[in-house]
Design a protein around this motif. Structure first.
Motif, PDB file in Angstrom:
ATOM      1  N   THR A  23       1.043  -1.170  -0.486  1.00  0.00           N
ATOM      2  CA  THR A  23       0.308  -0.107  -0.004  1.00  0.00           C
ATOM      3  C   THR A  23       1.008   1.425   0.138  1.00  0.00           C
ATOM      4  O   THR A  23       0.817   2.382  -1.046  1.00  0.00           O
ATOM      5  N   ASN A  27       0.638   4.688  -2.644  1.00  0.00           N
ATOM      6  CA  ASN A  27       0.923   5.301  -2.719  1.00  0.00           C
ATOM      7  C   ASN A  27       2.114   6.410  -2.814  1.00  0.00           C
ATOM      8  O   ASN A  27       1.903   7.317  -3.435  1.00  0.00           O
ATOM      9  N   HIS A  30       2.567   6.253  -6.279  1.00  0.00           N
ATOM     10  CA  HIS A  30       1.835   8.064  -7.788  1.00  0.00           C
ATOM     11  C   HIS A  30       1.860   9.107  -7.237  1.00  0.00           C
ATOM     12  O   HIS A  30       1.679   9.503  -8.318  1.00  0.00           O
ATOM     13  N   HIS A 160       1.897   8.579   2.773  1.00  0.00           N
ATOM     14  CA  HIS A 160       1.467   7.453   3.030  1.00  0.00           C
ATOM     15  C   HIS A 160      -0.270   6.829   3.530  1.00  0.00           C
ATOM     16  O   HIS A 160      -0.276   5.718   3.284  1.00  0.00           O
ATOM     17  N   ASN A 162      -4.315   6.724   2.868  1.00  0.00           N
ATOM     18  CA  ASN A 162      -4.749   6.930   1.806  1.00  0.00           C
ATOM     19  C   ASN A 162      -6.007   7.040   2.150  1.00  0.00           C
ATOM     20  O   ASN A 162      -6.672   7.312   3.255  1.00  0.00           O
TER      21      ASN A 162
ATOM     22  N   GLU B 201      -4.543  12.500  -1.043  1.00  0.00           N
ATOM     23  CA  GLU B 201      -3.725  10.889  -2.845  1.00  0.00           C
ATOM     24  C   GLU B 201      -3.936  12.837  -3.539  1.00  0.00           C
ATOM     25  O   GLU B 201      -4.599  12.134  -4.907  1.00  0.00           O
TER      26      GLU B 201
END
Lengths: 480, 221
Positions: A23, A27, A30, A160, A162, B201
């Motif tokens: 994960t 993260n 991206h 780190h 989401n 995000e």
């Protein structure tokens, strides 16, 4: 540097764990790729980028060369404008100054703008020990604080996490710190941001003391500058009655005009924007606008040690844009926590060991937390040659010895003696060739370095013997 | 030199003196650093294009941009407040009176009062201000606390900010061109689009703490 992550394992251990977390890697990948691509576009808009970068480097170098003069000028300007200047040699002293200033107001809570310097000195923990609650007001810092977590990126500290994780943190923890998250909170970024807005507004509106850092301080005018996006900075800088800014001494620039360079390079390098949404500038105190009391705490905490290192001092040019993190292949896989400091990534790998020294296991390992690919140097808006400093610091770590380095040093010393004695070398080569079937394929030793390296296969006969046999006559003829 | 530790002891040597002494020792052998070269560009934009570029860059950062002339300004301000559904509007002390001449009576005007608490300001719907300067290349409004702009907090707490920019007089092309026109010692707020965050995000969300809606009126006079 105190208030850091005590007992952190060395980088390779921490990184190994992080690399196994899918994960986290997703993260990070991206996020770093998104910012990196946007940054390249923002930088490409300015045809004079290289000249701005060079000017930024030169301004910082000149400031550092005469840091004493500019700090004294700054002190004079800030004082003339109604502020009070304090000098703090280390974290402990800075924390004590801030705690005393807060206590003198009679308050027991402060609102904080995200600040690397106050994280570096562990201010929140020090204030908590004095019974003072420090509320982080940047959205990401709030996520980190509520999650009892540590920041993992300079610019986006909760990179780190989401959205699902953030929703859980807000739902479970907000109520303990103030206004609880609304029922049925979803994980859309807009709803999460709204929950943070309501939670924090309650704190802003009653706050009497604000604590900040600063991106720049102008010696000539006494002006402090904070760049931000959310407006929490503006809240903390203008609503409280007392404002305390804790700023590293390297953040001073000589003149007002110098800001024209950094206000072009910083936003584009960090958030990849032409300009960040909000920039606040204040000079001392202002009549009936903003805090009535302003304190500036000038922080050393290892910076003068760093300044004394002729190769390493360039790290003090850093304007904390975080561009080097986003291009670093090592950061992208290991994540910010593995660096064991508030300064992660390539800049952390050279800054932390200089601010804290290289005695601890984590600090001694940081100069090796790099592939030396040079991408960090390429993007740095003040042209810090991070690879150069990394190599320089590796030398320092090797010189001070330690498990692996003692063996390495002994081997190098022996090799040096052999190479200085040709007869011994020739005899050794012949012996090595005769016994080559018995040689191990890897160098001896238990370290990671030896594990990862194969020894070359030895030829059946030393080159010099072969040369003597086959070309010996030529040699005589040439008379050498 | 690299591991030099300078310690000054004795009476009257506080941290200030100690830090200054350490700095002087640290750079004693450093080469002199030259005056920085300032051969970077003064502007990246032709003068004729600055107002359009300002509008474009403001809109790119999700400010709502409107254009009018002096005669059309009062009606436009009135319309924007009405469309917003504002019941109250904050007015800085030196805002030109004609700007609010067409605001309906239903929208109560509130003078900025230094005694008002932040909590009271939080109940206000909108604020209308002028600006000191606008920078085209970065889509930035510069507020300096002049009487038509008011205290910093009035453009921060209400959720809706209408800012009037006089074009072309108040527009400069670039940051280097802006610096000499700004008084550094004033309380300054540079605004480039509404409050925003990308902390979750990296999705951009408008308005975490500052005004979520920024409307900019470019007025030719």
């Amino acid at each position: 540097m105190s208030g850091t992550y005590l007992g952190m394992p060395a980088f390779p251990v921490a990184a190994k764990e992080a690399v196994g977390n899918e994960t986290l890697r997703g993260n990070l990948r991206h996020a770093t790729h998104t910012i990196r691509d946007k940054r390249a576009r923002a930088v490409a808009e300015l045809a004079d980028w290289d000249l701005l970068r060079e000017a930024g480097k030169q301004i910082k170098d000149r400031t550092l060369r005469h840091l004493d003069r500019y700090l004294l000028q700054l002190e004079e300007s800030v004082t003339a404008a109604g502020g009070v200047v304090h000098w703090a040699a280390d974290a402990e002293e800075a924390n004590r100054i801030v705690a005393d200033l807060v206590k003198a107001t009679g308050e027991r809570e402060v609102v904080k703008v995200k600040s690397m310097a106050t994280q570096e000195i562990g201010l929140n923990e020090a204030l908590a020990a004095e019974g003072i609650a420090a509320y982080e007001t940047d959205l990401a810092e709030l996520i980190v604080q509520l999650g009892e977590d540590r920041p993992s990126h300079i610019l986006v500290p909760a990179i780190h996490r989401n959205r699902g994780e953030i929703r859980e943190i807000f739902r479970d923890r907000m109520g303990e710190w103030g206004r609880a998250a609304p029922d049925g909170l979803s994980d859309t970024p807009a709803e999460l941001a709204e929950a943070a807005r309501l939670h924090l507004r309650e704190k802003f509106l009653r706050a009497k003391v604000g604590v900040s850092g600063a991106n720049f301080m102008v010696a000539e005018t006494g002006t402090l500058v904070v760049v931000e996006s959310e407006g929490n900075g503006r809240m903390c800088l203008t609503l409280p009655e007392t404002l305390i800014s804790v700023v590293g001494i390297e953040k001073v620039v000589p003149s007002w005009r110098d800001l024209e360079v950094f206000l072009q390079t910083l936003p584009r390098s960090s958030t990849a924007e032409r300009m960040n949404p909000y920039t606040s500038m204040w000079t001392g105190t202002h009549d009936s606008d903003g805090p009535r009391n302003f304190h500036l705490v000038l922080l050393d905490n290892g910076r003068t040690d760093t300044l004394a290192d002729e190769v390493g001092r360039q790290a003090l040019r850093c304007i904390r844009c975080s561009a080097c993190l986003n291009v670093c292949p090592v950061y992208e896989r290991a994540g910010g926590h593995a660096y064991g400091s508030v300064y992660p990534g390539p800049i952390g790998a050279i800054l932390s060991p200089q601010l804290r020294g290289t005695r601890s296991e984590i600090d001694a390992s940081l100069p090796y937390a790099s592939s030396l690919c040079g991408a960090c140097y390429e993007v740095c808006p003040v042209a810090i040659d991070i690879p150069e400093v990394l190599v320089h610091l590796r030398e320092r770590v090797a010189d001070q010895g330690g498990k692996g380095h003692r063996l390495e040093k002994a081997m190098m010393k022996a090799a040096g003696w052999v190479l200085d004695h040709p007869g011994v070398l020739a005899a050794g080569e012949r012996a090595a060739s005769r016994t080559r079937a018995l040689h191990p394929s890897k160098p001896p030793g238990a370290g990671a370095w030896t594990d990862a390296r194969e020894l070359p296969e030895l030829p059946p006969e030393p080159f010099r013997d072969w040369w003597k046999k086959n070309r010996g006559n030529d040699r005589k003829d040439s008379g050498t | 030199m690299s591991d030099a530790k300078v310690t000054v002891t004795g009476p009257g040597t506080g941290s200030r003196e100690r830090m200054l002494a350490r700095i002087r020792a640290a750079v004693a052998d450093a080469p002199e650093a030259p005056e920085p070269a300032r051969d970077y560009l003064d502007t990246h934009t032709a003068d004729s294009g600055v107002v359009d570029l300002l509008a474009e860059n403001l809109a790119d950062y999700r400010a709502l941009v409107h254009r009018t002339d002096g005669a059309g300004l009062p009606a436009l301000v009135g319309r924007l407040l009405t469309e917003r559904g504002a019941r109250t509007v904050l007015v800085p002390p030196g805002l030109p009176a004609p700007w609010l001449a067409a605001v309906p009576d239903a929208v109560a005007r509130i003078e900025d009062d230094p005694r008002a608490t932040a909590g009271e300001l939080d109940t206000v719907d909108s604020v209308v201000t002028g600006c000191a300067l606008a920078i085209a290349e970065t889509g930035t409004l510069v507020l300096d606390g002049s009487p038509d702009q008011g205290r910093r907090r009035i453009t921060l707490i209400p959720d809706h900010h209408i800012c009037v920019v006089r074009v072309p007089d108040q527009v400069v092309a670039s940051v280097p061109r802006a610096m000499p026109r700004i008084v550094p010692t004033r309380a300054l707020t540079w605004i480039s689009g509404p409050s925003a965050t990308s902390d979750i995000e990296l999705d951009r969300v408008e308005g975490v703490h500052g005004p979520r809606t920024l409307e900019v009126i470019l007025v030719t006079e």
